[in-house]
Write a protein that holds these residues in place. Structure first.
Motif, PDB file in Angstrom:
ATOM      1  N   LEU A 162      66.245 -16.507 -33.764  1.00 20.16           N
ATOM      2  CA  LEU A 162      65.185 -15.510 -33.779  1.00 20.16           C
ATOM      3  C   LEU A 162      65.342 -14.639 -32.543  1.00 20.16           C
ATOM      4  O   LEU A 162      65.520 -15.146 -31.434  1.00 20.16           O
ATOM      5  CB  LEU A 162      63.800 -16.169 -33.775  1.00 20.16           C
ATOM      6  CG  LEU A 162      63.509 -17.153 -34.915  1.00 20.16           C
ATOM      7  CD1 LEU A 162      62.118 -17.755 -34.726  1.00 20.16           C
ATOM      8  CD2 LEU A 162      63.607 -16.469 -36.271  1.00 20.16           C
ATOM      9  N   ASP A 163      65.298 -13.319 -32.745  1.00 22.48           N
ATOM     10  CA  ASP A 163      65.447 -12.370 -31.648  1.00 22.48           C
ATOM     11  C   ASP A 163      64.244 -11.434 -31.610  1.00 22.48           C
ATOM     12  O   ASP A 163      63.739 -11.002 -32.658  1.00 22.48           O
ATOM     13  CB  ASP A 163      66.695 -11.497 -31.838  1.00 22.48           C
ATOM     14  CG  ASP A 163      67.974 -12.247 -31.576  1.00 22.48           C
ATOM     15  OD1 ASP A 163      68.356 -12.346 -30.405  1.00 22.48           O
ATOM     16  OD2 ASP A 163      68.590 -12.712 -32.551  1.00 22.48           O
ATOM     17  N   GLY A 164      63.814 -11.108 -30.402  1.00 21.48           N
ATOM     18  CA  GLY A 164      62.800 -10.084 -30.203  1.00 21.48           C
ATOM     19  C   GLY A 164      63.216  -9.175 -29.066  1.00 21.48           C
ATOM     20  O   GLY A 164      63.597  -9.658 -27.990  1.00 21.48           O
ATOM     21  N   LEU A 165      63.200  -7.872 -29.294  1.00 23.65           N
ATOM     22  CA  LEU A 165      63.630  -6.906 -28.280  1.00 23.65           C
ATOM     23  C   LEU A 165      62.515  -5.905 -28.025  1.00 23.65           C
ATOM     24  O   LEU A 165      61.985  -5.281 -28.951  1.00 23.65           O
ATOM     25  CB  LEU A 165      64.880  -6.169 -28.754  1.00 23.65           C
ATOM     26  CG  LEU A 165      65.495  -5.205 -27.732  1.00 23.65           C
ATOM     27  CD1 LEU A 165      66.106  -5.971 -26.576  1.00 23.65           C
ATOM     28  CD2 LEU A 165      66.540  -4.328 -28.394  1.00 23.65           C
ATOM     29  N   LEU A 166      62.136  -5.757 -26.752  1.00 20.39           N
ATOM     30  CA  LEU A 166      61.071  -4.850 -26.333  1.00 20.39           C
ATOM     31  C   LEU A 166      61.622  -3.844 -25.347  1.00 20.39           C
ATOM     32  O   LEU A 166      62.305  -4.216 -24.388  1.00 20.39           O
ATOM     33  CB  LEU A 166      59.938  -5.634 -25.680  1.00 20.39           C
ATOM     34  CG  LEU A 166      58.803  -4.810 -25.045  1.00 20.39           C
ATOM     35  CD1 LEU A 166      57.995  -4.091 -26.131  1.00 20.39           C
ATOM     36  CD2 LEU A 166      57.912  -5.702 -24.205  1.00 20.39           C
ATOM     37  N   ARG A 167      61.345  -2.572 -25.592  1.00 17.66           N
ATOM     38  CA  ARG A 167      61.694  -1.549 -24.619  1.00 17.66           C
ATOM     39  C   ARG A 167      60.467  -0.710 -24.309  1.00 17.66           C
ATOM     40  O   ARG A 167      59.788  -0.226 -25.224  1.00 17.66           O
ATOM     41  CB  ARG A 167      62.812  -0.641 -25.107  1.00 17.66           C
ATOM     42  CG  ARG A 167      63.268   0.248 -23.945  1.00 17.66           C
ATOM     43  CD  ARG A 167      64.195   1.338 -24.365  1.00 17.66           C
ATOM     44  NE  ARG A 167      64.669   2.053 -23.179  1.00 17.66           N
ATOM     45  CZ  ARG A 167      65.240   3.247 -23.220  1.00 17.66           C
ATOM     46  NH1 ARG A 167      65.415   3.845 -24.366  1.00 17.66           N
ATOM     47  NH2 ARG A 167      65.636   3.826 -22.117  1.00 17.66           N
ATOM     48  N   LEU A 168      60.180  -0.551 -23.010  1.00 19.15           N
ATOM     49  CA  LEU A 168      59.060   0.251 -22.549  1.00 19.15           C
ATOM     50  C   LEU A 168      59.596   1.478 -21.824  1.00 19.15           C
ATOM     51  O   LEU A 168      60.335   1.349 -20.847  1.00 19.15           O
ATOM     52  CB  LEU A 168      58.169  -0.556 -21.603  1.00 19.15           C
ATOM     53  CG  LEU A 168      57.573  -1.856 -22.160  1.00 19.15           C
ATOM     54  CD1 LEU A 168      56.747  -2.556 -21.092  1.00 19.15           C
ATOM     55  CD2 LEU A 168      56.739  -1.586 -23.403  1.00 19.15           C
ATOM     56  N   ASP A 169      59.240   2.653 -22.301  1.00 19.84           N
ATOM     57  CA  ASP A 169      59.520   3.896 -21.582  1.00 19.84           C
ATOM     58  C   ASP A 169      58.407   4.066 -20.557  1.00 19.84           C
ATOM     59  O   ASP A 169      57.304   4.528 -20.878  1.00 19.84           O
ATOM     60  CB  ASP A 169      59.555   5.064 -22.560  1.00 19.84           C
ATOM     61  CG  ASP A 169      59.973   6.367 -21.885  1.00 19.84           C
ATOM     62  OD1 ASP A 169      59.714   6.530 -20.672  1.00 19.84           O
ATOM     63  OD2 ASP A 169      60.550   7.228 -22.571  1.00 19.84           O
TER      64      ASP A 169
ATOM     65  N   GLY B  41      62.537   8.796 -16.087  1.00 19.01           N
ATOM     66  CA  GLY B  41      63.826   8.096 -16.100  1.00 19.01           C
ATOM     67  C   GLY B  41      63.743   6.600 -15.949  1.00 19.01           C
ATOM     68  O   GLY B  41      64.775   5.927 -15.927  1.00 19.01           O
ATOM     69  N   LEU B  42      62.538   6.016 -15.875  1.00 17.48           N
ATOM     70  CA  LEU B  42      62.377   4.577 -15.659  1.00 17.48           C
ATOM     71  C   LEU B  42      62.018   3.888 -16.970  1.00 17.48           C
ATOM     72  O   LEU B  42      61.134   4.337 -17.705  1.00 17.48           O
ATOM     73  CB  LEU B  42      61.287   4.307 -14.622  1.00 17.48           C
ATOM     74  CG  LEU B  42      61.073   2.840 -14.231  1.00 17.48           C
ATOM     75  CD1 LEU B  42      62.290   2.274 -13.512  1.00 17.48           C
ATOM     76  CD2 LEU B  42      59.819   2.693 -13.368  1.00 17.48           C
ATOM     77  N   SER B  43      62.716   2.786 -17.266  1.00 15.80           N
ATOM     78  CA  SER B  43      62.432   2.014 -18.477  1.00 15.80           C
ATOM     79  C   SER B  43      62.610   0.533 -18.207  1.00 15.80           C
ATOM     80  O   SER B  43      63.289   0.131 -17.255  1.00 15.80           O
ATOM     81  CB  SER B  43      63.340   2.457 -19.630  1.00 15.80           C
ATOM     82  OG  SER B  43      64.699   2.183 -19.322  1.00 15.80           O
ATOM     83  N   LEU B  44      62.006  -0.299 -19.059  1.00 18.16           N
ATOM     84  CA  LEU B  44      62.094  -1.754 -18.963  1.00 18.16           C
ATOM     85  C   LEU B  44      62.559  -2.298 -20.300  1.00 18.16           C
ATOM     86  O   LEU B  44      62.042  -1.914 -21.350  1.00 18.16           O
ATOM     87  CB  LEU B  44      60.736  -2.363 -18.600  1.00 18.16           C
ATOM     88  CG  LEU B  44      60.665  -3.893 -18.617  1.00 18.16           C
ATOM     89  CD1 LEU B  44      61.477  -4.486 -17.463  1.00 18.16           C
ATOM     90  CD2 LEU B  44      59.212  -4.365 -18.552  1.00 18.16           C
TER      91      LEU B  44
END
Length: 416
Positions: A90-97, A106-109
Motif C-alpha cells: 500500500l502506497d500513499g503520496l502527499l505533496r504540499l505546495d 518555490g517551496l514544497s513538501l
C-alpha cells in the motif's frame, strides 16, 4: 495513478515548469514525456478524483494519491522449490505546495508512506538481490513493514538551482527512469534492474541534494548520512555511521534526432557497515565474522545512459535501450562491480500505447570480502540473470503486469 504522480513529484526539483532551452531539443523531448506521464494524474481514477474534491485540493496546494499492488509469485525451479508467495504493498503520496498554503514561492513538501503485507520470495534459492524490490522495502515478511520512506522539502532557487533536504527513498528516484522505472510496481521487479544497488549508499537516506540545470547539462551535489534511514524519522542519528558525498553530471544527446542522455557520478565517503544487514538493498546470507578488518572509506563510480531508438505513433511513444555500470573499491563496498541494461518502452500494438514492456540483463560481482571464508560464514559468488515484463493498462486505475526472471544465484551450489 500513483506512479504517474510519483514521476511528476519526484522529478529532479527545479526542472518542472521551465521552458526547455531552444538549444536542447533533447530536454524538450524529455519534458514532453514527463508531461504525458503527469497527465495521467488528471484521470478520475477509482474514486473519481477523491469523490470530486481532488481538483479543489490541488488548486489549494494539496495533492494526495494512493495505490494498492498485489503480487503473486511462484518459484518454478531452483533450490528449495517454493509453493509460491502472495503479498502486497500500500502506497500513499502527499505533496504540499507550501507557496499556495501561505509560505514563500518555490517551496514544497513531499511525503511517501509505504506498508507491505503478506509474503515475498526474496532470498529464494540462494539469491542475494531481492527478486521483488517493492516487497523488500521498507520490510519483508519477518521485518519492518511500514515506513515514511520519503519526507523532504524542495526549494527552487530561480531558474537554475533547486535544493532538496530530508529523507529520500532512492527507489522512488529510480522509478523515474524512462525504460527501467516503476519502483518494482509497474516494470522490472528484480532490484538489480528496478533499483540497482551500488553497495555503498543505503536505499533510504537522510541528506541534501543541490541541482543546477544549465543549457548543456544538469549538475548535482549531495551529502548523505551513512546510517540507513529505514525506520528512522529525524536527522539525529543520520550521521552516526559516517557520511557519503555524491557528485554527478547528466548530458543530453541526440544521435539521429532521437533523445537520449549520458551521465557520470561519483559517491565517496566514510561509512561503517557493522553487519551484512547494513549493505543496502541486498540479502546476503550468513554473517560477517570480523567486520573490524574492513576499512570504512569507500567510493563508487557510475556511468549510465538511456537512448531512444524509435517512435511508434507520435513523439511521446517509443522504445529505447539503457544501461548502467558501477565500479567500486573492491575491498570496501559490498559490490565489486556491476553491469545492467536492457531494451523496452511503450507498447507497439495499436490501441495499447499506454502499455509498457522491458527485457533486461544484470550481472553483479560481489566484493572479495564476501567471497572470503575467513570473513563471512557463507562465501558468495557472482549473481546474474535476465528479466522480462509486460505491463498492461486495463483502465484509468488498474494495471496488470506479467514478469519472468531467470537467475543464477550468488550462493554457491544453488540451482538456476
Amino acid at each position: 495513478m500513483f506512479l504517474a504522480l510519483l514521476a511528476g513529484v519526484l522529478a529532479p526539483p527545479g526542472l518542472e515548469g521551465q521552458t526547455p532551452s531552444p538549444e536542447s531539443r533533447v530536454e524538450e523531448a524529455i519534458d514532453r514525456r514527463r508531461a504525458r506521464i503527469r497527465s495521467q494524474v488528471e484521470r478520475p481514477g477509482l474514486t473519481d478524483h477523491w469523490f470530486g474534491f481532488g481538483p479543489a485540493l490541488v488548486e489549494r496546494g494539496v495533492r494526495f494519491e494512493a495505490a494498492a499492488t498485489v503480487f503473486g509469485q511462484e518459484g518454478f525451479s531452483g533450490h528449495d522449490r517454493s509453493e509460491g508467495a502472495l503479498g502486497g504493498k500500500l502506497d500513499g503520496l502527499l505533496r504540499l505546495d507550501l507557496h499556495k498554503l501561505g509560505l514563500w514561492e518555490g517551496l514544497s513538501l513531499t511525503a511517501h508512506g509505504e506498508y507491505n503485507f503478506g509474503e515475498a520470495l526474496n532470498g529464494y534459492g540462494g539469491t542475494v538481490l531481492p527478486i521483488n524490490v517493492a516487497l523488500q522495502l521498507p520490510g519483508a515478511t519477518a521485518g519492518q513493514r511500514y515506513d515514511t520512506s520519503s519526507l523532504f522539502l524542495t526549494q527552487r532557487l530561480g531558474e537554475t538551482f533547486s535544493l532538496m533536504v530530508g529523507k529520500t527513498n532512492l527507489a522512488d528516484v529510480a522509478a523515474l527512469h524512462p525504460y527501467a522505472g516503476g519502483a518494482g510496481l509497474t516494470g522490472f521487479m528484480n532490484a538489480g534492474l528496478a533499483a540497482t544497488p551500488n553497495g555503498a549508499l543505503p536505499p533510504y537516506v537522510y541528506g541534501g541534494l543541490l541541482l543546477a540545470k544549465t543549457e548543456k547539462a544538469i549538475f548535482s551535489l549531495g551529502l548523505y548520512g551513512g546510517n540507513s534511514a529505514q525506520g528512522e524519522m529525524g536527522f539525529k542519528s543520520a550521521f552516526d555511521q559516517g557520511y557519503l558525498l555524491s557528485a554527478g553530471i547528466s548530458v543530453p544527446i541526440q544521435p539521429g534526432g532521437l533523445p537520449g542522455k549520458q551521465g557520470l557520478s561519483l559517491i565517496w565517503g566514510d561509512r561503517d557497515a557493522t553487519s551484512l544487514g547494513g549493505l543496502g538493498n541486498l540479502i546476503p546470507p550468513g554473517s560477517v565474522k570480523d567486520v573490524l578488518q574492513l576499512d570504512t572509506r569507500r567510493w563508487v563510480l557510475t556511468y549510465s545512459f538511456h537512448q531512444a531508438l524509435g517512435r511508434w505513433s507520435d513523439e511521446n511513444h517509443g522504445w529505447g535501450i539503457w544501461g548502467r555500470a558501477n565500479i567500486t573499491d573492491n575491498e570496501l563496498t559490498a559490490i565489486a562491480w556491476s553491469a545492467v541494461g536492457g531494451i523496452g518502452g511503450d507498447s507497439p500494438f495499436k490501441g495499447r500505447q499506454e502499455d509498457r514492456w522491458g527485457l533486461g540483463l544484470f550481472y553483479f560481482a560481489f566484493a572479495d570480502f564476501l567471497n572470503d571464508p575467513k570473513l563471512v560464514t557463507l562465501p558468495l559468488g557472482d549473481e546474474y540473470g535476465v528479466e522480462l515484463f509486460y505491463n498492461a493498462t486495463l483502465n484509468d486505475w488498474l494495471r496488470l503486469t506479467g514478469d519472468l526472471q531467470l537467475i543464477q544465484p550468488a550462493l554457491p551450489g544453488q540451482e538456476t
